[in-house]
Design a protein around this motif. Structure first.
Motif, PDB file in Angstrom:
ATOM      1  N   GLN A 102       0.786  -1.204   0.141  1.00 54.11           N
ATOM      2  CA  GLN A 102       0.024   0.022   0.188  1.00 54.11           C
ATOM      3  C   GLN A 102       0.858   1.309   0.132  1.00 54.11           C
ATOM      4  OE1 GLN A 102      -3.253   0.278  -0.587  1.00 54.11           O
ATOM      5  NE2 GLN A 102      -3.410   2.493  -0.407  1.00 54.11           N
ATOM      6  N   CYS A 103       1.857   1.091   0.656  1.00 55.67           N
ATOM      7  CA  CYS A 103       2.867   2.246   0.764  1.00 55.67           C
ATOM      8  C   CYS A 103       3.401   2.549  -0.402  1.00 55.67           C
ATOM      9  CB  CYS A 103       4.025   2.158   1.864  1.00 55.67           C
ATOM     10  SG  CYS A 103       5.123   3.453   2.014  1.00 55.67           S
ATOM     11  N   ILE A 104       3.938   1.549  -1.222  1.00 56.56           N
ATOM     12  CA  ILE A 104       4.622   1.649  -2.368  1.00 56.56           C
ATOM     13  C   ILE A 104       3.597   2.120  -3.442  1.00 56.56           C
ATOM     14  CG2 ILE A 104       5.524   0.391  -4.239  1.00 56.56           C
ATOM     15  CD1 ILE A 104       6.858  -1.497  -2.042  1.00 56.56           C
ATOM     16  N   GLU A 105       2.362   1.676  -3.469  1.00 53.68           N
ATOM     17  CA  GLU A 105       1.243   2.228  -4.357  1.00 53.68           C
ATOM     18  C   GLU A 105       1.190   3.655  -4.295  1.00 53.68           C
ATOM     19  OE1 GLU A 105      -0.788   0.200  -6.835  1.00 53.68           O
ATOM     20  OE2 GLU A 105       1.256  -0.964  -6.591  1.00 53.68           O
ATOM     21  N   GLU A 106       0.933   4.127  -3.084  1.00 52.58           N
ATOM     22  CA  GLU A 106       0.569   5.508  -2.655  1.00 52.58           C
ATOM     23  C   GLU A 106       1.895   6.233  -3.326  1.00 52.58           C
ATOM     24  OE1 GLU A 106      -0.148   5.555   1.411  1.00 52.58           O
ATOM     25  OE2 GLU A 106      -2.232   4.562   1.005  1.00 52.58           O
ATOM     26  N   ARG A 107       2.933   5.926  -2.977  1.00 54.38           N
ATOM     27  CA  ARG A 107       4.221   6.504  -3.365  1.00 54.38           C
ATOM     28  C   ARG A 107       4.377   6.808  -4.879  1.00 54.38           C
ATOM     29  NH1 ARG A 107       5.897  10.786  -1.441  1.00 54.38           N
ATOM     30  NH2 ARG A 107       6.358  11.509  -3.398  1.00 54.38           N
ATOM     31  N   ILE A 108       4.013   5.614  -5.515  1.00 58.97           N
ATOM     32  CA  ILE A 108       4.126   5.628  -7.142  1.00 58.97           C
ATOM     33  C   ILE A 108       3.047   6.579  -7.642  1.00 58.97           C
ATOM     34  CG2 ILE A 108       3.524   4.222  -9.006  1.00 58.97           C
ATOM     35  CD1 ILE A 108       4.891   1.827  -7.432  1.00 58.97           C
ATOM     36  N   ILE A 109       1.811   6.600  -7.120  1.00 61.90           N
ATOM     37  CA  ILE A 109       0.818   7.662  -7.337  1.00 61.90           C
ATOM     38  C   ILE A 109       1.195   8.737  -7.367  1.00 61.90           C
ATOM     39  CG2 ILE A 109      -1.639   8.329  -6.958  1.00 61.90           C
ATOM     40  CD1 ILE A 109      -2.616   5.362  -6.451  1.00 61.90           C
ATOM     41  N   GLN A 110       1.956   9.294  -6.102  1.00 62.46           N
ATOM     42  CA  GLN A 110       2.321  10.685  -5.860  1.00 62.46           C
ATOM     43  C   GLN A 110       3.703  10.955  -6.859  1.00 62.46           C
ATOM     44  OE1 GLN A 110       0.920  13.056  -3.675  1.00 62.46           O
ATOM     45  NE2 GLN A 110       2.478  14.224  -5.147  1.00 62.46           N
ATOM     46  N   SER A 111       4.595  10.008  -7.045  1.00 62.58           N
ATOM     47  CA  SER A 111       5.535  10.405  -7.961  1.00 62.58           C
ATOM     48  C   SER A 111       5.004  10.641  -9.467  1.00 62.58           C
ATOM     49  CB  SER A 111       6.269   8.984  -7.824  1.00 62.58           C
ATOM     50  OG  SER A 111       7.177   9.073  -6.770  1.00 62.58           O
ATOM     51  N   GLU A 112       4.005   9.796  -9.659  1.00 62.87           N
ATOM     52  CA  GLU A 112       3.370   9.902 -10.982  1.00 62.87           C
ATOM     53  C   GLU A 112       3.020  11.321 -11.264  1.00 62.87           C
ATOM     54  OE1 GLU A 112       3.122   7.902 -14.143  1.00 62.87           O
ATOM     55  OE2 GLU A 112       4.768   7.100 -13.287  1.00 62.87           O
ATOM     56  N   ASN A 113       2.130  11.683 -10.388  1.00 61.47           N
ATOM     57  CA  ASN A 113       1.512  13.212 -10.176  1.00 61.47           C
ATOM     58  C   ASN A 113       2.592  14.122 -10.289  1.00 61.47           C
ATOM     59  OD1 ASN A 113      -1.249  11.921 -10.237  1.00 61.47           O
ATOM     60  ND2 ASN A 113      -1.320  12.087  -7.861  1.00 61.47           N
ATOM     61  N   ASP A 114       3.676  14.130  -9.501  1.00 55.35           N
ATOM     62  CA  ASP A 114       4.733  15.060  -9.477  1.00 55.35           C
ATOM     63  C   ASP A 114       5.308  15.075 -10.802  1.00 55.35           C
ATOM     64  OD1 ASP A 114       4.307  15.374  -6.873  1.00 55.35           O
ATOM     65  OD2 ASP A 114       5.987  14.156  -6.218  1.00 55.35           O
ATOM     66  N   LEU A 115       5.557  13.902 -11.443  1.00 57.35           N
ATOM     67  CA  LEU A 115       6.019  13.695 -12.834  1.00 57.35           C
ATOM     68  C   LEU A 115       5.305  14.508 -13.893  1.00 57.35           C
ATOM     69  CD1 LEU A 115       7.514  10.169 -12.901  1.00 57.35           C
ATOM     70  CD2 LEU A 115       9.125  12.319 -12.725  1.00 57.35           C
ATOM     71  N   TYR A 116       4.076  14.226 -13.785  1.00 59.38           N
ATOM     72  CA  TYR A 116       3.112  14.758 -14.921  1.00 59.38           C
ATOM     73  C   TYR A 116       2.947  16.251 -14.467  1.00 59.38           C
ATOM     74  CZ  TYR A 116       1.442  10.418 -16.984  1.00 59.38           C
ATOM     75  OH  TYR A 116       1.108   9.273 -17.664  1.00 59.38           O
ATOM     76  N   SER A 117       3.140  16.792 -13.259  1.00 62.31           N
ATOM     77  CA  SER A 117       2.680  18.226 -12.951  1.00 62.31           C
ATOM     78  C   SER A 117       3.888  18.855 -13.718  1.00 62.31           C
ATOM     79  CB  SER A 117       2.689  18.344 -11.617  1.00 62.31           C
ATOM     80  OG  SER A 117       3.701  18.373 -10.941  1.00 62.31           O
ATOM     81  N   CYS A 118       5.085  18.471 -13.857  1.00 56.30           N
ATOM     82  CA  CYS A 118       6.329  19.156 -14.141  1.00 56.30           C
ATOM     83  C   CYS A 118       6.172  19.416 -15.704  1.00 56.30           C
ATOM     84  CB  CYS A 118       7.550  18.673 -13.589  1.00 56.30           C
ATOM     85  SG  CYS A 118       7.944  17.486 -13.996  1.00 56.30           S
ATOM     86  N   VAL A 155      -4.261   8.830 -14.248  1.00 57.07           N
ATOM     87  CA  VAL A 155      -5.346   9.604 -14.870  1.00 57.07           C
ATOM     88  C   VAL A 155      -6.373  10.125 -13.693  1.00 57.07           C
ATOM     89  CG1 VAL A 155      -7.512   9.748 -16.295  1.00 57.07           C
ATOM     90  CG2 VAL A 155      -5.405   8.577 -17.194  1.00 57.07           C
ATOM     91  N   SER A 156      -6.348  11.196 -13.271  1.00 51.04           N
ATOM     92  CA  SER A 156      -7.013  11.687 -12.241  1.00 51.04           C
ATOM     93  C   SER A 156      -6.622  10.535 -10.998  1.00 51.04           C
ATOM     94  CB  SER A 156      -8.779  11.381 -12.479  1.00 51.04           C
ATOM     95  OG  SER A 156      -9.239  12.014 -13.322  1.00 51.04           O
ATOM     96  N   SER A 157      -5.347  10.796 -10.697  1.00 49.55           N
ATOM     97  CA  SER A 157      -4.858  10.119  -9.509  1.00 49.55           C
ATOM     98  C   SER A 157      -5.302   8.485  -9.410  1.00 49.55           C
ATOM     99  CB  SER A 157      -5.481  10.970  -8.145  1.00 49.55           C
ATOM    100  OG  SER A 157      -4.926  12.123  -8.252  1.00 49.55           O
ATOM    101  N   ILE A 158      -5.461   8.010 -10.638  1.00 44.91           N
ATOM    102  CA  ILE A 158      -5.424   6.599 -10.495  1.00 44.91           C
ATOM    103  C   ILE A 158      -4.485   6.220 -11.399  1.00 44.91           C
ATOM    104  CG2 ILE A 158      -7.121   4.851 -11.323  1.00 44.91           C
ATOM    105  CD1 ILE A 158      -9.558   6.543 -10.452  1.00 44.91           C
ATOM    106  N   THR A 159      -3.659   5.203 -11.068  1.00 40.88           N
ATOM    107  CA  THR A 159      -2.686   4.586 -11.768  1.00 40.88           C
ATOM    108  C   THR A 159      -3.331   3.484 -12.678  1.00 40.88           C
ATOM    109  OG1 THR A 159      -0.889   5.166 -10.305  1.00 40.88           O
ATOM    110  CG2 THR A 159      -0.478   3.553 -11.851  1.00 40.88           C
ATOM    111  N   ILE A 160      -3.230   3.580 -14.065  1.00 40.50           N
ATOM    112  CA  ILE A 160      -3.622   2.459 -14.790  1.00 40.50           C
ATOM    113  C   ILE A 160      -2.497   1.750 -15.916  1.00 40.50           C
ATOM    114  CG2 ILE A 160      -5.135   2.300 -17.106  1.00 40.50           C
ATOM    115  CD1 ILE A 160      -6.564   4.670 -16.188  1.00 40.50           C
ATOM    116  N   CYS A 161      -2.521   0.742 -15.697  1.00 45.54           N
ATOM    117  CA  CYS A 161      -1.545  -0.328 -16.591  1.00 45.54           C
ATOM    118  C   CYS A 161      -2.204  -0.644 -18.035  1.00 45.54           C
ATOM    119  CB  CYS A 161      -1.090  -1.483 -15.692  1.00 45.54           C
ATOM    120  SG  CYS A 161       0.429  -1.482 -14.927  1.00 45.54           S
TER     121      CYS A 161
END
Length: 166
Positions: A102-118, A155-161
């Motif tokens: 769960q921790c890793i999943e949350e961190r990945i989502i946050q990292s993805e959001n950070d990457l997309y935002s820049c 997409v909207s804070s949901i990670t999709i593979c």
């Protein structure tokens, strides 16, 4: 050098996940340990066996055995017999491993959001065109089926593979 830049970014992303885990008192996992915990976390509704891990990650039986034994020793994994065949042992994450997952999943989502935002939408599109091209080229050189190349999208804070189909 392209490879060095990709590796550097990958290292920074892993460091961010490791720091998040350390902040809540969880020992960081190696890359392969983390991927196996992630795989098992995403397949909790299925019986997963060592041979499934070997096939999914294209690793030898001895390698899988060593990694799985270490995960057991760390209290992250249990092998449980299945009713239909007592010789088979399914792999089950412990509550501790589920918390890590769960921790890793949350961190990945946050990292993805950070990457997309820049990046601008145009830069993102260009990035994916370039990385798609690099992935397909190196998949062919390494003999990897393009169907095994996975892209993560947020997409909207949901990670999709999804799987590339070249």
């Amino acid at each position: 050098m392209i490879g060095a830049r990709i590796k550097s970014l990958s290292n920074l992303l892993k460091r961010q996940v490791d720091q998040s885990m350390s902040e809540i008192g969880i020992e960081p996992l190696t890359g392969m340990q983390g991927r196996i915990v992630g795989y098992l976390g995403h397949h909790q509704d299925q019986d997963v066996f060592q041979r499934d891990i070997e096939e999914e990650f294209q690793i030898r039986r001895s390698t899988a055995t060593g990694i799985l034994q270490l995960l057991e020793k760390k209290g992250l994994l249990e092998r449980r017999p299945v009713a239909r065949d007592g010789r088979l042992k399914k792999l089950v994450l412990t509550p501790k491993a589920l918390a890590i997952h769960q921790c890793i999943e949350e961190r990945i989502i946050q990292s993805e959001n950070d990457l997309y935002s820049c990046l601008t939408p145009e830069e993102l599109e260009q990035f994916f065109v370039i990385t798609d091209k690099l992935q397909s080229t190196y998949a062919a050189l390494c003999g990897v089926s393009p169907a095994h190349i996975v892209r993560m999208l947020t997409v909207s804070s949901i990670t999709i593979c999804y799987i590339f189909q070249f």
